[in-house]
Design a protein around this motif. Structure first.
Motif, mmCIF file in Angstrom:
data_model
loop_
_atom_site.group_PDB
_atom_site.id
_atom_site.type_symbol
_atom_site.label_atom_id
_atom_site.label_comp_id
_atom_site.label_asym_id
_atom_site.label_seq_id
_atom_site.Cartn_x
_atom_site.Cartn_y
_atom_site.Cartn_z
ATOM 1 N N ASP A 1 0.808 -1.222 0.000
ATOM 2 C CA ASP A 1 0.000 0.000 0.000
ATOM 3 C C ASP A 1 0.841 1.272 0.000
ATOM 4 O OD1 ASP A 1 -2.269 -1.532 0.016
ATOM 5 O OD2 ASP A 1 -2.616 -1.340 2.183
ATOM 6 N N HIS A 2 2.127 1.139 0.263
ATOM 7 C CA HIS A 2 2.996 2.303 0.407
ATOM 8 C C HIS A 2 4.018 2.447 -0.713
ATOM 9 C CE1 HIS A 2 1.289 2.762 4.362
ATOM 10 N NE2 HIS A 2 1.633 1.518 4.640
ATOM 11 N N ARG A 3 4.148 1.432 -1.585
ATOM 12 C CA ARG A 3 5.188 1.502 -2.610
ATOM 13 C C ARG A 3 4.747 0.836 -3.906
ATOM 14 N NH1 ARG A 3 10.296 -1.150 -0.696
ATOM 15 N NH2 ARG A 3 9.820 -2.953 -1.970
ATOM 16 N N VAL A 4 5.058 1.514 -5.019
ATOM 17 C CA VAL A 4 4.875 0.932 -6.346
ATOM 18 C C VAL A 4 6.250 0.880 -6.998
ATOM 19 C CG1 VAL A 4 4.337 3.112 -7.528
ATOM 20 C CG2 VAL A 4 3.459 0.982 -8.448
ATOM 21 N N GLU A 5 6.517 -0.198 -7.759
ATOM 22 C CA GLU A 5 7.822 -0.411 -8.366
ATOM 23 C C GLU A 5 7.694 -0.478 -9.882
ATOM 24 O OE1 GLU A 5 9.545 -3.106 -4.669
ATOM 25 O OE2 GLU A 5 9.156 -4.072 -6.603
ATOM 26 N N VAL A 6 8.610 0.199 -10.568
ATOM 27 C CA VAL A 6 8.655 0.201 -12.029
ATOM 28 C C VAL A 6 9.975 -0.433 -12.443
ATOM 29 C CG1 VAL A 6 8.558 1.614 -14.110
ATOM 30 C CG2 VAL A 6 7.282 2.328 -12.074
ATOM 31 N N ASP A 7 9.894 -1.508 -13.218
ATOM 32 C CA ASP A 7 11.080 -2.243 -13.651
ATOM 33 C C ASP A 7 11.652 -1.580 -14.904
ATOM 34 O OD1 ASP A 7 12.986 -4.064 -14.552
ATOM 35 O OD2 ASP A 7 11.761 -5.805 -14.039
ATOM 36 N N LEU A 8 12.861 -1.027 -14.797
ATOM 37 C CA LEU A 8 13.518 -0.352 -15.913
ATOM 38 C C LEU A 8 14.565 -1.250 -16.575
ATOM 39 C CD1 LEU A 8 13.915 3.200 -14.351
ATOM 40 C CD2 LEU A 8 12.040 2.296 -15.734
ATOM 41 N N GLY A 9 14.584 -2.528 -16.204
ATOM 42 C CA GLY A 9 15.509 -3.484 -16.805
ATOM 43 C C GLY A 9 16.835 -3.540 -16.085
ATOM 44 N N ARG A 10 17.495 -4.675 -16.235
ATOM 45 C CA ARG A 10 18.834 -4.921 -15.676
ATOM 46 C C ARG A 10 18.919 -4.554 -14.200
ATOM 47 N NH1 ARG A 10 22.280 -2.703 -20.652
ATOM 48 N NH2 ARG A 10 23.258 -1.506 -19.003
ATOM 49 N N ASP A 11 17.939 -5.013 -13.428
ATOM 50 C CA ASP A 11 17.901 -4.840 -11.969
ATOM 51 C C ASP A 11 17.735 -3.397 -11.507
ATOM 52 O OD1 ASP A 11 18.136 -7.600 -11.536
ATOM 53 O OD2 ASP A 11 20.322 -7.483 -11.690
ATOM 54 N N ALA A 12 17.287 -2.507 -12.355
ATOM 55 C CA ALA A 12 16.998 -1.129 -11.957
ATOM 56 C C ALA A 12 15.493 -1.022 -11.701
ATOM 57 C CB ALA A 12 17.426 -0.145 -13.034
ATOM 58 N N ILE A 13 15.125 -0.985 -10.425
ATOM 59 C CA ILE A 13 13.719 -0.901 -10.024
ATOM 60 C C ILE A 13 13.484 0.484 -9.422
ATOM 61 C CG2 ILE A 13 11.879 -1.889 -8.613
ATOM 62 C CD1 ILE A 13 13.016 -3.876 -10.666
ATOM 63 N N LEU A 14 12.701 1.298 -10.141
ATOM 64 C CA LEU A 14 12.367 2.641 -9.681
ATOM 65 C C LEU A 14 11.160 2.543 -8.763
ATOM 66 C CD1 LEU A 14 12.964 5.698 -9.936
ATOM 67 C CD2 LEU A 14 11.346 5.725 -11.854
ATOM 68 N N CYS A 15 11.292 3.064 -7.545
ATOM 69 C CA CYS A 15 10.232 2.960 -6.544
ATOM 70 C C CYS A 15 9.634 4.337 -6.249
ATOM 71 C CB CYS A 15 10.791 2.399 -5.239
ATOM 72 S SG CYS A 15 11.521 0.771 -5.411
ATOM 73 N N PHE A 16 8.327 4.353 -6.144
ATOM 74 C CA PHE A 16 7.584 5.518 -5.670
ATOM 75 C C PHE A 16 7.006 5.098 -4.327
ATOM 76 C CE2 PHE A 16 7.682 5.725 -10.217
ATOM 77 C CZ PHE A 16 7.893 7.061 -10.493
ATOM 78 N N GLN A 17 7.391 5.817 -3.275
ATOM 79 C CA GLN A 17 7.018 5.388 -1.938
ATOM 80 C C GLN A 17 6.296 6.504 -1.196
ATOM 81 O OE1 GLN A 17 9.902 2.949 0.065
ATOM 82 N NE2 GLN A 17 9.563 4.058 1.975
ATOM 83 N N ASN A 18 5.110 6.195 -0.703
ATOM 84 C CA ASN A 18 4.358 7.124 0.130
ATOM 85 C C ASN A 18 4.599 6.777 1.589
ATOM 86 O OD1 ASN A 18 3.213 8.674 -1.910
ATOM 87 N ND2 ASN A 18 1.479 7.298 -2.154
#
Length: 133
Positions: A24-41
């Motif tokens: 409920d507090h974080r969404v993850e966007v997979d940008l490839g090659r183990d780079a996971i961009l997180c948006f965290q409330n």
């Protein structure tokens, strides 16, 4: 700034980015090659952040990219995602002895990242990996 996870998820699906709601507090966007961009409330709005999973880089509000001459561009979190899809925002990875020690976004026009390169480091700048249209 609180991030609208439903909006992030919808935009990512529309532009072909792999997204998952971690909790409920974080969404993850997979940008490839183990780079996971997180948006965290977080409970406090000033503690909400954007960052890469397991990496030190993070930001709490809009992102500002600047070049050596002082020119700059400011992007909100949705502009960051579309910039990653279009290639105007790139993924920058810093490696030391073959191990990734930091990942951050870099703008294709507004940057001066390479002047900070130290002996033994390797900087990889690449486009985000997205699903085929």
């Amino acid at each position: 700034m609180r991030y609208d996870f439903a909006l992030v998820s919808q935009l990512c699906r529309e532009i072909g980015m792999i997204v998952r709601l971690h909790n409920d507090h974080r969404v993850e966007v997979d940008l490839g090659r183990d780079a996971i961009l997180c948006f965290q409330n977080a409970e406090r709005e000033e503690d909400c952040l954007i960052g890469f999973l397991g990496m030190p880089w993070h930001v709490h509000d809009n992102l500002m990219f600047a070049d050596a001459r002082g020119n700059y561009i400011e992007l909100d979190y949705l502009d960051l995602l579309t910039g990653l899809k279009e290639g105007s925002v790139l993924v920058c990875e810093r490696e030391v002895k073959g191990r990734t020690v930091d990942i951050w976004p870099v703008h294709s026009e507004y940057n001066d990242e390479l002047k900070f390169l130290e002996e033994g480091e390797r900087i990889i700048v690449r486009r985000a990996t997205v699903e085929p249209a």
